[in-house]
Design an enzyme around this catalytic site. Structure first.
Site, PDB file in Angstrom:
ATOM      1  N   HIS A 168      -4.257   2.948  -7.188  1.00 42.24           N
ATOM      2  CA  HIS A 168      -5.199   2.652  -6.540  1.00 42.24           C
ATOM      3  C   HIS A 168      -6.645   2.021  -7.303  1.00 42.24           C
ATOM      4  O   HIS A 168      -7.770   1.750  -6.777  1.00 42.24           O
ATOM      5  CB  HIS A 168      -5.464   3.580  -5.045  1.00 42.24           C
ATOM      6  CG  HIS A 168      -5.296   3.851  -4.030  1.00 42.24           C
ATOM      7  ND1 HIS A 168      -3.319   3.218  -3.321  1.00 42.24           N
ATOM      8  CD2 HIS A 168      -5.312   2.647  -2.507  1.00 42.24           C
ATOM      9  CE1 HIS A 168      -3.377   3.412  -2.667  1.00 42.24           C
ATOM     10  NE2 HIS A 168      -4.281   2.497  -1.917  1.00 42.24           N
ATOM     11  N   HIS A 177      -6.149  -1.495  -8.006  1.00 40.79           N
ATOM     12  CA  HIS A 177      -6.925  -2.251  -7.321  1.00 40.79           C
ATOM     13  C   HIS A 177      -8.605  -2.229  -6.907  1.00 40.79           C
ATOM     14  O   HIS A 177      -9.042  -2.997  -7.034  1.00 40.79           O
ATOM     15  CB  HIS A 177      -6.218  -1.272  -5.923  1.00 40.79           C
ATOM     16  CG  HIS A 177      -7.409  -2.155  -4.350  1.00 40.79           C
ATOM     17  ND1 HIS A 177      -8.458  -1.595  -3.916  1.00 40.79           N
ATOM     18  CD2 HIS A 177      -6.733  -3.095  -3.544  1.00 40.79           C
ATOM     19  CE1 HIS A 177      -9.049  -2.278  -3.535  1.00 40.79           C
ATOM     20  NE2 HIS A 177      -8.107  -2.792  -2.418  1.00 40.79           N
ATOM     21  N   ASP A 214       0.747  -1.222   0.054  1.00 45.70           N
ATOM     22  CA  ASP A 214       0.177  -0.014  -0.019  1.00 45.70           C
ATOM     23  C   ASP A 214       0.948   1.230   0.281  1.00 45.70           C
ATOM     24  O   ASP A 214       0.448   2.253  -0.517  1.00 45.70           O
ATOM     25  CB  ASP A 214      -0.953  -0.085   1.083  1.00 45.70           C
ATOM     26  CG  ASP A 214      -1.950   0.618   1.256  1.00 45.70           C
ATOM     27  OD1 ASP A 214      -2.825   1.099  -0.122  1.00 45.70           O
ATOM     28  OD2 ASP A 214      -2.730   1.348   2.149  1.00 45.70           O
ATOM     29  N   HIS A 231      -5.545  -5.510   1.080  1.00 47.03           N
ATOM     30  CA  HIS A 231      -5.631  -4.908   0.058  1.00 47.03           C
ATOM     31  C   HIS A 231      -4.196  -3.771  -0.362  1.00 47.03           C
ATOM     32  O   HIS A 231      -4.030  -4.112  -1.798  1.00 47.03           O
ATOM     33  CB  HIS A 231      -5.808  -3.298   1.312  1.00 47.03           C
ATOM     34  CG  HIS A 231      -5.575  -1.805   0.142  1.00 47.03           C
ATOM     35  ND1 HIS A 231      -6.705  -1.866  -0.105  1.00 47.03           N
ATOM     36  CD2 HIS A 231      -4.848  -0.572   1.140  1.00 47.03           C
ATOM     37  CE1 HIS A 231      -6.293  -0.528  -0.815  1.00 47.03           C
ATOM     38  NE2 HIS A 231      -5.037   0.112   0.057  1.00 47.03           N
TER      39      HIS A 231
HETATM   40 ZN   LIG Z   1      -4.319   2.170   0.674  1.00 39.56          ZN
END
Ligand SMILES: [Zn+2]
Length: 367
Positions: free
Chosen positions: A255, A258, A172, A272
């Protein structure tokens, strides 16, 4: 447009930091309402008891977190804090517990102290809570007017969690600098609705450099359950540097990829940061940042993050699935639109396949 930087009022990190929680809580008032699940209560209850005993007139009670960070769960705690007229809300645990504490405190208009027991995402410092349905599906983002009053992180608790959480947090955090760079170069809005300050971008840059320097050593420290300097540095990078970096500089493609990946059933059991990890590689292709791409892939492989579609369990109908991901990635609400030019599903689709090809080759070459 103005530059805006947002952050918690205070950030505390160290081995045994939870032992001092009452000292900070009493500054907001006598009675604390502490939200934690059963497992976490078992880990911390003796420490909490000792901490509150040391403060004159300080009292506390636990509120059991036993569901999702859903409106039902939040309302349950809201009723409880109203009944005892709590002065401060404390959340101890993982993301969903912390988001429940943030939302409860916001609805009761009281201060909140956030105590993460994992360093698996950069969410703890943010002014954001993710709301789920009681059945576990995503419902909405709750944008809070302020960041938590205090984020208090006990590295002794974090080091005792499985290393996969720390590694995922690094996935992340590694995205933060690259996404910030896109926003800074394009003059796009950060999560606070302003432009990035030099300060926020400096934190994002330090975040990246800290990961490359201490990441592998910190993972080993976590596996040995030993807090050392490298571990402390990575916990800070995953939580504070990445947290302030992403919120006050902005997000871009990693992101959004993601979010696109969550469309595929295969990725659901990945964390995540593990999905963001592949997103960062896709973004490097979009940015034509091939030197950094090699660095990102090599580092990610070394610490054990997924870098290819195969690593994420996507092995069949790859092209069809890449298009499903690409479509969701460019949804109008996604941060990928931080780029100064129009981002299309075709650009993302090609970048996903190229990222997969390049990362596969680099990974093979490392064997
Ligand atoms: Zn994140």
């Amino acid at each position: 447009m103005n530059k805006i930087l947002i952050s918690p009022q205070k950030y505390i990190q160290g081995a045994g930091a939870i032992n001092n929680v009452a000292e900070y809580a009493i500054k907001y008032g006598k009675h604390s309402y502490i939200i934690a699940d059963n497992f976490v209560q078992g880990l911390v209850k003796d420490k909490i008891e000792k901490s509150y005993k040391k403060q004159k007139d300080a009292s506390y009670q636990f509120g059991l977190f036993d569901g999702e960070s859903s409106m039902e769960e939040i309302n349950k705690h809201l009723d409880a804090v109203k009944q005892v007229n709590a002065d401060v809300i404390i959340g101890i645990g993982g993301g969903k517990t912390l988001d429940t504490a943030k939302a409860t405190a916001f609805k009761f208009n009281k201060p909140v102290i956030i105590c993460p027991t994992l360093a698996s995402t950069d969410a703890p410092t943010s002014a954001l809570a993710i709301i789920y349905k009681p059945t576990g599906e995503f419902e909405s983002y709750m944008h809070l007017p302020f960041n938590p009053n205090i984020v208090l992180l006990d590295t002794e608790l974090v080091v005792n969690a499985p290393a996969r959480f720390l590694v995922s947090g690094m996935g992340d955090a590694l995205a933060t600098y690259y996404e910030a760079k896109v926003c800074v170069d394009a003059g796009s809005k950060n999560m606070a609705g302003g432009l990035s300050t030099n300060a926020a971008f400096a934190l994002a840059t330090l975040c990246r450099d800290t990961l490359y320097k201490y990441g592998l050593e910190a993972k080993k420290a976590c596996e040995a359950k030993k807090v050392n300097e490298a571990f402390e540095n990575i916990v800070e990078a995953n939580t504070l540097l990445s947290g302030l970096g992403f919120e006050s500089s902005g997000l871009a493609a990693a992101h959004s990829v993601h979010d696109g990946l969550t469309e595929l059933e295969e990725t659901h059991h990945f964390m995540h940061g593990e999905k963001v990890s592949f997103g960062t590689i896709v973004q490097a292709v979009i940015d034509k940042n091939y030197d950094e791409l090699e660095k990102i892939v090599k580092f990610s492989v070394k610490i054990g993050l997924p870098v290819t579609l195969k690593d994420l369990g996507i092995t069949e109908d790859v092209e069809k699935k890449a298009m499903i991901v690409a479509k969701k990635t460019v949804h109008k609400d996604e941060t990928i639109h931080s780029y100064p030019y129009k981002m299309t599903k075709d650009i993302v689709y090609k970048a996903i396949l190229e990222a997969d090809k390049l990362a596969t080759k680099i990974k093979e070459g490392m064997k």
